[in-house]
Write an enzyme that holds these catalytic residues in place. Sequence first.
Site, PDB file in Angstrom:
ATOM      1  N   SER A 168      -0.795 -29.997   8.536  1.00 24.39           N
ATOM      2  CA  SER A 168       0.267 -31.578   8.384  1.00 24.39           C
ATOM      3  C   SER A 168       0.607 -31.401   6.893  1.00 24.39           C
ATOM      4  O   SER A 168      -0.269 -31.113   5.893  1.00 24.39           O
ATOM      5  CB  SER A 168      -0.675 -32.472   8.754  1.00 24.39           C
ATOM      6  N   TYR A 181      -7.566 -37.604   9.315  1.00 22.42           N
ATOM      7  CA  TYR A 181      -6.657 -36.537   9.885  1.00 22.42           C
ATOM      8  C   TYR A 181      -6.090 -35.691   8.865  1.00 22.42           C
ATOM      9  O   TYR A 181      -6.137 -34.428   9.054  1.00 22.42           O
ATOM     10  CB  TYR A 181      -5.472 -37.503  10.525  1.00 22.42           C
TER      11      TYR A 181
END
Length: 276
Positions: A168, A181
């Site tokens: 990400s 995350y």
Amino acid sequence: MSAAFIRDGGAPNLEVHHRRETLMSTRPLALITGGSRGLGRATALALASQGVDVVITYRTGLKEADAVVAVAREHGAAALALELDVSDPDAIAAFAEALPHALRESCGRDRLDHLVNNAGHGTVTPMGQTDADTIDHLYAVHFRGPYLLTQALEPMLVDGGAIINLSSGLARFAVPGQAAYGALKAGVDHLTWYWAKELGPRGIRVNSVAPGPVATDFGGGRNRDNEQQRQFLAAQTALGRVGEPEDIGPLIATLLTGATGWVTGQRIEASGGIFL
């Protein structure tokens, strides 16, 4: 084509509904986790359009998974959808044990050329408001799951194959509420480097792809449905818009099937140039 785990006297099996292939396939075969929607769907269909047979996994959403399979078949690919919860180690072990038979029955082979560790979910984790269960589940889905699944399927990967791990942009830039995350995705990047080294002697390439904000239902669909959010992100992005799944899927397909055989151990960000 779809499949689901069934239990018979405690033994896990795969019950597969398929069209039997009578000849061994010589086409490449890729497995994409979380392939029923979003980036996984776009990846599966990009691969199918490039002559690759595809196996997708789904946790829920059998109808959506079957729709992906139908479109992949329209591209001429053999395709199969299998249920898998990557957060469950027992499910991963049962899946890996049953997968070769399912592949022989549906795709005419029992080895994989490519693995895409895509399955995931988004959860906001603000400082002072995040409990242990939330962190544990993020870890189970985004780090432990890909680790155990890749470890279980590595013997099925052909020499010269390839693995893509989904990272990400949040592993590079910090956004409040995304600490857990983003940190886990940074761990996926580091894991990618280790696997590239460990699997290099077999000619297996391992890279990570790090999308920026993409208009999917991930994280409640805020990058797709919230116009204020979209405008803010577009203003911070060099290319002036939020990404789409079709910006990411073909990139992954190219890394797996294109002239990229000398690329391994790399983190490739596909973010449109956000927060440069």
